[in-house]
Write a protein that holds these residues in place. Structure first.
Motif, PDB file in Angstrom:
ATOM      1  N   ILE A  72       5.690  -7.790  -6.418  1.00  0.00           N
ATOM      2  CA  ILE A  72       4.587  -6.830  -6.527  1.00  0.00           C
ATOM      3  C   ILE A  72       3.766  -6.992  -5.257  1.00  0.00           C
ATOM      4  O   ILE A  72       3.215  -8.069  -4.993  1.00  0.00           O
ATOM      5  N   GLU A  73       3.726  -5.944  -4.456  1.00  0.00           N
ATOM      6  CA  GLU A  73       3.044  -6.010  -3.171  1.00  0.00           C
ATOM      7  C   GLU A  73       1.736  -5.229  -3.246  1.00  0.00           C
ATOM      8  O   GLU A  73       1.746  -4.012  -3.424  1.00  0.00           O
ATOM      9  N   MET A  74       0.635  -5.945  -3.130  1.00  0.00           N
ATOM     10  CA  MET A  74      -0.683  -5.311  -3.121  1.00  0.00           C
ATOM     11  C   MET A  74      -1.317  -5.612  -1.772  1.00  0.00           C
ATOM     12  O   MET A  74      -2.068  -6.569  -1.619  1.00  0.00           O
ATOM     13  N   TYR A  75      -0.934  -4.782  -0.781  1.00  0.00           N
ATOM     14  CA  TYR A  75      -1.350  -4.998   0.596  1.00  0.00           C
ATOM     15  C   TYR A  75      -2.676  -4.297   0.862  1.00  0.00           C
ATOM     16  O   TYR A  75      -2.944  -3.214   0.339  1.00  0.00           O
ATOM     17  N   GLY A 128      -1.119   4.006 -12.191  1.00  0.00           N
ATOM     18  CA  GLY A 128      -2.410   3.601 -12.742  1.00  0.00           C
ATOM     19  C   GLY A 128      -3.112   2.504 -11.967  1.00  0.00           C
ATOM     20  O   GLY A 128      -4.160   2.012 -12.388  1.00  0.00           O
ATOM     21  N   PHE A 129      -2.553   2.124 -10.811  1.00  0.00           N
ATOM     22  CA  PHE A 129      -3.189   1.083  -9.996  1.00  0.00           C
ATOM     23  C   PHE A 129      -4.525   1.590  -9.449  1.00  0.00           C
ATOM     24  O   PHE A 129      -4.601   2.686  -8.893  1.00  0.00           O
ATOM     25  N   ASP A 130      -5.578   0.793  -9.608  1.00  0.00           N
ATOM     26  CA  ASP A 130      -6.915   1.167  -9.132  1.00  0.00           C
ATOM     27  C   ASP A 130      -7.152   0.515  -7.769  1.00  0.00           C
ATOM     28  O   ASP A 130      -7.342  -0.701  -7.678  1.00  0.00           O
ATOM     29  N   SER A 145      -2.969  -0.721  -1.234  1.00  0.00           N
ATOM     30  CA  SER A 145      -1.858  -0.010  -1.859  1.00  0.00           C
ATOM     31  C   SER A 145      -1.085  -0.968  -2.755  1.00  0.00           C
ATOM     32  O   SER A 145      -1.179  -2.191  -2.607  1.00  0.00           O
ATOM     33  N   CYS A 146      -0.333  -0.401  -3.684  1.00  0.00           N
ATOM     34  CA  CYS A 146       0.474  -1.230  -4.591  1.00  0.00           C
ATOM     35  C   CYS A 146       1.907  -0.698  -4.617  1.00  0.00           C
ATOM     36  O   CYS A 146       2.135   0.513  -4.766  1.00  0.00           O
ATOM     37  N   ALA A 154     -11.837  -6.506  -2.910  1.00  0.00           N
ATOM     38  CA  ALA A 154     -10.733  -5.753  -3.498  1.00  0.00           C
ATOM     39  C   ALA A 154     -10.110  -6.639  -4.564  1.00  0.00           C
ATOM     40  O   ALA A 154      -9.500  -7.662  -4.241  1.00  0.00           O
ATOM     41  N   GLN A 155     -10.303  -6.263  -5.807  1.00  0.00           N
ATOM     42  CA  GLN A 155      -9.728  -7.019  -6.922  1.00  0.00           C
ATOM     43  C   GLN A 155      -8.519  -6.225  -7.427  1.00  0.00           C
ATOM     44  O   GLN A 155      -8.622  -5.352  -8.272  1.00  0.00           O
ATOM     45  N   SER A 156      -7.367  -6.552  -6.876  1.00  0.00           N
ATOM     46  CA  SER A 156      -6.147  -5.793  -7.149  1.00  0.00           C
ATOM     47  C   SER A 156      -5.412  -6.404  -8.333  1.00  0.00           C
ATOM     48  O   SER A 156      -5.013  -7.572  -8.294  1.00  0.00           O
TER      49      SER A 156
END
Length: 350
Positions: free
Chosen positions: A223-226, A112-114, A215-216, A96-98
């Motif tokens: 900035i939380e990218m869990y 727009g977060f992928d 999720s973002c 997962a490359q967030s």
């Protein structure tokens, strides 16, 4: 003279009586007909049921972050099945490359977060042009996974690496480099970490799947990218034989000037064990990894539809499986994304 004749006559009579008393046994004439050998009745060989073998399912991850002018988290996941001798018989890796997204004003936003993994992106990832073998990321990962079968985690962890085109690649593994020219250091580390989150199972046959849900959320100072992720082995009918669960919370700090700073502890929740600190807040006084184990035990024997049918209700600020007594007794956490990751893993199992 008369006496002599009488004696001769008596002798002749004795001989004739002896001849009459001798009979010949009949002699069986040979025939050309074949002699039939006695035939044995065919016996049905007992059929042996396929023996169940014991395996170990493991789930590991390694996390890195890029901060400053960027906000990026790279997490490599490894689901692996080992036989009783520690040999890899199935493996599934993904990344997962967030990446944090900025709007037209240069402000970070969740729009727009992928959330797709590299495998899910397929050709959209766009590695083919830069690859020295003209192969996309998912194709190269498939080559790595095929090469890993039959090897041990220790062997893979100690493969000699050499720098090539800015990447640390396998030096003397021609079979691997022919199909995978990517940097493999994180694959090695994730496989090693998978040995820290394991469960044994027995099966005649099985399928392995890995599911990842990211999720973002952008807040004023972070900035939380869990990411929550699950590994499952399933039977032919899709029912879960064994499962593993884990999660990461790489919260990136958002500074007033728009730059970012990272966090020092990038360990997963399962790896943190008591350091995660859930026991005090838990209504059942259970740490996260203990509750994750309870969740994994609950999903055994269930299919995707069973999990999707679980009703979640709000309780203590969390959406929990309050009406699933067997689950809630050991896992009072918010389980929505865990279920989503597990259902994904079941769907991807092959």
């Amino acid at each position: 003279m008369k006496k002599l004749l009488a004696m001769l006559l008596a002798l002749v009579m004795v001989l004739s009586f002896a001849a009459c008393g001798t009979t010949e046994e009949p002699v069986e004439e040979p025939t050309d007909a074949p002699v039939e050998e006695p035939t044995e009745e065919p016996t049905e060989e007992p059929t042996e049921e396929p023996a169940e073998a014991t395996y170990t399912l493991g789930l590991g991850t390694v996390v890195s972050q890029t901060v400053g002018e960027k906000a990026q988290v790279d997490a490599t996941f490894a689901a692996v099945v080992l036989d009783a001798e520690g040999t890899i018989v199935a493996v599934d890796l993904d990344v997962a490359q967030s990446k944090g997204v900025k709007d037209d004003a240069g402000v970070y936003t969740a729009e727009g977060f992928d959330a797709r993994t590299k495998t899910e992106k397929g050709p959209d990832y766009g590695m083919t042009v830069a690859s020295p073998i003209g192969a996309e990321w998912d194709a190269q990962m498939a080559a790595f996974e095929a090469w890993a079968i039959g090897k041990t985690v220790d062997y893979i962890a100690n493969v000699e690496l050499v720098e090539s085109n800015g990447h640390m690649v396998a030096a003397n593994e021609a079979d691997l480099y022919a199909g995978c020219t990517m940097q493999i250091t994180d694959f090695q580390l994730a496989l090693v970490d998978a040995l820290n989150n394991t469960v044994e199972f027995t099966a005649e046959s099985f399928k392995l799947g890995l599911g990842v849900v990211t999720s973002c959320s952008v807040k004023e100072t972070s900035i939380e990218m869990y990411t929550d992720y699950a590994a499952v082995v399933t039977a032919e009918d899709g029912s879960v034989i064994a499962a593993r669960l884990d999660a990461i919370q790489p919260k990136i700090n958002l500074e007033a000037d728009g730059t970012t700073t990272g966090i020092e502890d990038l360990r997963s929740k399962y790896t943190k064990k008591e350091d995660y600190g859930m026991t005090v807040a838990s209504p059942i006084a259970a740490e996260w990894y203990t509750q994750a184990d309870a969740y994994c035990a609950y999903v055994v024997g269930k299919v995707a539809a069973d999990l999707e049918a679980i009703e979640l209700v709000e309780h203590n600020g969390h959406m929990v499986a309050l009406n699933e007594a067997d689950l809630y007794a050991g896992c009072t956490m918010q389980v929505g994304s865990y279920i989503e990751a597990t259902v994904k893993a079941i769907g991807y199992a092959d």
